[in-house]
Design a protein around this motif. Structure first.
Motif, PDB file in Angstrom:
ATOM      1  N   ILE A  48       0.867  -1.179   0.000  1.00 52.12           N
ATOM      2  CA  ILE A  48       0.000   0.000   0.000  1.00 52.12           C
ATOM      3  C   ILE A  48       0.902   1.228   0.000  1.00 52.12           C
ATOM      4  O   ILE A  48       1.850   1.315   0.783  1.00 52.12           O
ATOM      5  N   ILE A  49       0.613   2.145  -0.913  1.00 53.11           N
ATOM      6  CA  ILE A  49       1.422   3.356  -1.055  1.00 53.11           C
ATOM      7  C   ILE A  49       0.520   4.572  -0.897  1.00 53.11           C
ATOM      8  O   ILE A  49      -0.634   4.567  -1.362  1.00 53.11           O
ATOM      9  N   ALA A  50       1.017   5.600  -0.254  1.00 55.23           N
ATOM     10  CA  ALA A  50       0.265   6.842  -0.070  1.00 55.23           C
ATOM     11  C   ALA A  50       0.831   7.934  -0.963  1.00 55.23           C
ATOM     12  O   ALA A  50       2.042   8.126  -1.036  1.00 55.23           O
ATOM     13  N   GLY A  51      -0.058   8.648  -1.630  1.00 54.86           N
ATOM     14  CA  GLY A  51       0.309   9.851  -2.365  1.00 54.86           C
ATOM     15  C   GLY A  51      -0.253  11.058  -1.640  1.00 54.86           C
ATOM     16  O   GLY A  51      -1.428  11.058  -1.238  1.00 54.86           O
ATOM     17  N   VAL A  52       0.576  12.067  -1.461  1.00 55.96           N
ATOM     18  CA  VAL A  52       0.185  13.243  -0.674  1.00 55.96           C
ATOM     19  C   VAL A  52       0.421  14.503  -1.496  1.00 55.96           C
ATOM     20  O   VAL A  52       1.507  14.692  -2.060  1.00 55.96           O
ATOM     21  N   LYS A  53      -0.574  15.349  -1.574  1.00 58.01           N
ATOM     22  CA  LYS A  53      -0.438  16.645  -2.233  1.00 58.01           C
ATOM     23  C   LYS A  53      -0.638  17.744  -1.199  1.00 58.01           C
ATOM     24  O   LYS A  53      -1.682  17.817  -0.546  1.00 58.01           O
ATOM     25  N   VAL A  54       0.384  18.587  -1.019  1.00 51.48           N
ATOM     26  CA  VAL A  54       0.302  19.690  -0.061  1.00 51.48           C
ATOM     27  C   VAL A  54      -0.042  20.968  -0.814  1.00 51.48           C
ATOM     28  O   VAL A  54       0.746  21.446  -1.643  1.00 51.48           O
TER      29      VAL A  54
ATOM     30  N   GLY B 214       5.352   2.895   1.436  1.00 53.89           N
ATOM     31  CA  GLY B 214       6.025   4.107   0.982  1.00 53.89           C
ATOM     32  C   GLY B 214       5.057   5.269   0.901  1.00 53.89           C
ATOM     33  O   GLY B 214       3.835   5.079   0.781  1.00 53.89           O
ATOM     34  N   VAL B 215       5.598   6.471   0.976  1.00 53.39           N
ATOM     35  CA  VAL B 215       4.815   7.700   0.898  1.00 53.39           C
ATOM     36  C   VAL B 215       5.528   8.648  -0.055  1.00 53.39           C
ATOM     37  O   VAL B 215       6.748   8.848   0.053  1.00 53.39           O
ATOM     38  N   CYS B 216       4.786   9.241  -0.980  1.00 46.58           N
ATOM     39  CA  CYS B 216       5.356  10.294  -1.832  1.00 46.58           C
ATOM     40  C   CYS B 216       4.591  11.580  -1.571  1.00 46.58           C
ATOM     41  O   CYS B 216       3.357  11.598  -1.575  1.00 46.58           O
ATOM     42  N   ILE B 217       5.341  12.658  -1.345  1.00 44.07           N
ATOM     43  CA  ILE B 217       4.762  13.950  -0.987  1.00 44.07           C
ATOM     44  C   ILE B 217       5.069  14.963  -2.080  1.00 44.07           C
ATOM     45  O   ILE B 217       6.241  15.187  -2.421  1.00 44.07           O
ATOM     46  N   GLY B 218       4.048  15.556  -2.627  1.00 42.49           N
ATOM     47  CA  GLY B 218       4.218  16.565  -3.662  1.00 42.49           C
ATOM     48  C   GLY B 218       4.033  17.961  -3.102  1.00 42.49           C
ATOM     49  O   GLY B 218       3.017  18.255  -2.468  1.00 42.49           O
ATOM     50  N   ILE B 219       5.032  18.827  -3.295  1.00 41.79           N
ATOM     51  CA  ILE B 219       4.933  20.215  -2.864  1.00 41.79           C
ATOM     52  C   ILE B 219       5.454  21.116  -3.982  1.00 41.79           C
ATOM     53  O   ILE B 219       6.243  20.693  -4.829  1.00 41.79           O
TER      54      ILE B 219
ATOM     55  N   GLY C 182       5.367   7.184  -6.042  1.00 44.66           N
ATOM     56  CA  GLY C 182       5.681   6.355  -4.879  1.00 44.66           C
ATOM     57  C   GLY C 182       5.787   4.883  -5.235  1.00 44.66           C
ATOM     58  O   GLY C 182       6.667   4.168  -4.742  1.00 44.66           O
ATOM     59  N   ILE C 183       4.901   4.414  -6.111  1.00 46.44           N
ATOM     60  CA  ILE C 183       4.956   3.020  -6.563  1.00 46.44           C
ATOM     61  C   ILE C 183       6.282   2.740  -7.267  1.00 46.44           C
ATOM     62  O   ILE C 183       6.925   1.712  -7.042  1.00 46.44           O
ATOM     63  N   GLU C 184       6.704   3.673  -8.117  1.00 51.08           N
ATOM     64  CA  GLU C 184       7.988   3.512  -8.816  1.00 51.08           C
ATOM     65  C   GLU C 184       9.136   3.403  -7.821  1.00 51.08           C
ATOM     66  O   GLU C 184      10.016   2.543  -7.957  1.00 51.08           O
ATOM     67  N   GLN C 185       9.141   4.275  -6.833  1.00 53.32           N
ATOM     68  CA  GLN C 185      10.238   4.288  -5.875  1.00 53.32           C
ATOM     69  C   GLN C 185      10.228   3.052  -4.973  1.00 53.32           C
ATOM     70  O   GLN C 185      11.279   2.491  -4.653  1.00 53.32           O
ATOM     71  N   VAL C 186       9.048   2.599  -4.562  1.00 50.45           N
ATOM     72  CA  VAL C 186       8.953   1.377  -3.768  1.00 50.45           C
ATOM     73  C   VAL C 186       9.424   0.185  -4.599  1.00 50.45           C
ATOM     74  O   VAL C 186      10.110  -0.713  -4.087  1.00 50.45           O
TER      75      VAL C 186
ATOM     76  N   ALA D 167       9.632  10.864  11.462  1.00 49.49           N
ATOM     77  CA  ALA D 167       8.179  11.000  11.591  1.00 49.49           C
ATOM     78  C   ALA D 167       7.406   9.800  11.063  1.00 49.49           C
ATOM     79  O   ALA D 167       6.295   9.513  11.538  1.00 49.49           O
ATOM     80  N   LEU D 168       7.978   9.070  10.084  1.00 48.15           N
ATOM     81  CA  LEU D 168       7.228   8.016   9.401  1.00 48.15           C
ATOM     82  C   LEU D 168       7.926   6.667   9.518  1.00 48.15           C
ATOM     83  O   LEU D 168       9.170   6.598   9.506  1.00 48.15           O
ATOM     84  N   PRO D 169       7.158   5.573   9.584  1.00 44.60           N
ATOM     85  CA  PRO D 169       7.748   4.238   9.718  1.00 44.60           C
ATOM     86  C   PRO D 169       8.095   3.577   8.385  1.00 44.60           C
ATOM     87  O   PRO D 169       8.470   2.406   8.358  1.00 44.60           O
ATOM     88  N   CYS D 170       7.974   4.315   7.292  1.00 37.08           N
ATOM     89  CA  CYS D 170       8.238   3.752   5.962  1.00 37.08           C
ATOM     90  C   CYS D 170       9.022   4.758   5.133  1.00 37.08           C
ATOM     91  O   CYS D 170       9.103   5.939   5.486  1.00 37.08           O
ATOM     92  N   PRO D 171       9.609   4.335   4.015  1.00 33.73           N
ATOM     93  CA  PRO D 171      10.330   5.277   3.147  1.00 33.73           C
ATOM     94  C   PRO D 171       9.412   6.384   2.645  1.00 33.73           C
ATOM     95  O   PRO D 171       8.245   6.151   2.345  1.00 33.73           O
ATOM     96  N   ALA D 172       9.951   7.596   2.568  1.00 34.54           N
ATOM     97  CA  ALA D 172       9.178   8.744   2.085  1.00 34.54           C
ATOM     98  C   ALA D 172       9.980   9.470   1.022  1.00 34.54           C
ATOM     99  O   ALA D 172      11.210   9.546   1.079  1.00 34.54           O
TER     100      ALA D 172
END
Length: 405
Positions: A89-95, A153-158, A388-392, A189-194
């Motif tokens: 499971i991967i999270a995508g985040v848009k700030v 994994g988590v990917c954060i877009g800013i 995030g999927i690519e990086q994981v 802050a996070l238990p997985c790669p970001a």
């Protein structure tokens, strides 16, 4: 030493092959080993070895396809390979300025859940920023009956100048500080790669995989939001620049010693076209009182406020000049105007398109098509999830090599 170097090169080659196989399976959803070998122009033995590794890692799985012989009543079903969606499971985040959008997807990119987290402050100190990301992810996972530890994994877009390979932020409108290495803060802050990436690049990735850029090799995505961004897909790949600071369309200079941009410099395109710039200009020039939002300016212009009309017209002309410069530089197949604004017709009106045409070097060939895509924040987050999927995938393939040693 020579043997060690040769072994390292062989490992790198195997990892490259595994990732290419994963990409091919993702692109086709279900495919046989022999068809992968044909598509990648690689020997069947190499593909068999790579897929065996991916199967053992749980990244792909076998499924039955149609019988090889359609004419036979009893044909042997073909063995196809597909991604194992449930493996990660991967999270995508848009700030954005006023909210954080989170999307949870499986390894195939299928949406599991989405969540919107309001922001009290548009700009935060790095420590507060990572705490807020953590809080938004906690709530998103909880709403989907998952925990944060379920994420791979988590990917954060800013918005801003981002070195994605290092999770290093040179500058962002979301942070109060410059030159911030977010890796240690995210690790804490996070238990997985970001992973951190420029949000316009993530929109380009989303357009490439799910939107108007699908099937195109070279196209540009101009994002229209609080500021102006650019994502470049060149020969099928994202282009970031040597320091991760390329493709900064919003900071293209259009006026010598001109209006002040939020980046601190003067004369940037964004300082005339960005939402904050339009509000600033309309506040100074308009006959109406203190516009708070772009909608206020648009409403005043529709009501006949001549100075509001002038502000929007000037923004359109500056934007058109910028688009013509992009065409002269890249000669893309297509330019996609993408954003969350409810309305930005004033940036692709007939007058703006005429300005684009007049600024492009004249050749006996049609201009690249300019398309409009009104994505919401969820699409930006989906692009983050795709990255995030690519990086994981890269991390898991590297783990394969490490475990083999």
């Amino acid at each position: 030493m020579l043997k060690s170097k040769a072994s390292s090169n062989a490992t790198d080659q195997r990892n490259t092959t595994r990732l290419r196989v994963l990409d091919q399976i993702r692109a086709t959803r279900a495919i046989s080993r022999i068809d992968i070998a044909t598509a990648l122009d690689t020997s069947p033995a190499t593909i068999t070895s790579a897929t065996a590794d991916l199967l053992s890692a749980g990244l792909i799985q076998e499924t039955e396809g149609e019988p090889q012989s359609k004419s036979a009543r009893r044909g042997r079903p073909r063995v196809l390979l597909k991604l194992h969606g449930g493996c990660h499971i991967i999270a995508g985040v848009k700030v954005a300025r006023h909210q954080i959008s989170v999307i949870l997807v499986d390894f195939e990119g299928t949406e599991i859940a989405s969540y919107t987290h309001p922001l009290d402050e548009a700009r935060m100190a790095p420590e507060a920023f990572t705490r807020t990301i953590r809080s938004a992810l906690d709530l998103a996972c909880g709403a989907a009956n998952h925990s944060l530890t379920d994420l791979s994994g988590v990917c954060i877009g800013i918005a801003g100048l981002i070195d994605a390979e290092k999770n290093f932020v040179h500058w962002s409108s979301s942070l109060t500080e410059r030159n911030v290495d977010l890796s240690p803060l995210l690790s804490k802050a996070l238990p997985c790669p970001a992973f951190i990436e420029n949000d316009a690049n993530l929109v380009a990735k989303a357009e490439q995989l799910f939107g108007l850029g699908k099937g195109l090799k070279t196209f540009l995505v101009v994002t229209i939001e609080h500021g102006i961004g650019l994502g470049i897909v060149f020969d099928g790949k994202l282009y970031r620049g040597e320091r991760g600071c390329g493709a900064e369309f919003g900071h293209l200079k259009v006026q010598l010693d001109g209006a002040l941009c939020q980046c601190g410099q003067r004369g940037c395109l964004e300082a005339y076209v960005g939402e904050y710039a339009l509000i600033r200009e309309a506040t100074i020039a308009s006959q109406m009182t203190d516009p708070k939002t772009l909608s206020d300016i648009l409403s005043a212009a529709q009501a006949g406020d001549t100075r509001s009309i002038s502000v929007l017209s000037r923004a359109g002309q500056m934007f058109g000049m910028g688009l013509s410069n992009l065409i002269n530089l890249f000669d893309p197949e297509c330019i996609i105007l993408s954003g969350t604004r409810g309305s930005f017709e004033y940036l692709h009106s007939e007058e703006v398109m005429a300005r684009v045409k007049s600024g492009v070097v004249s050749v006996d060939a049609p201009l690249p098509e300019i398309k409009v895509n009104h994505w919401g924040d969820s699409m930006w987050a989906k692009g983050a999830a795709a990255y995030g999927i690519e990086q994981v995938s890269i991390l898991k393939v590297r783990e394969l090599a490490a475990n083999a040693n």
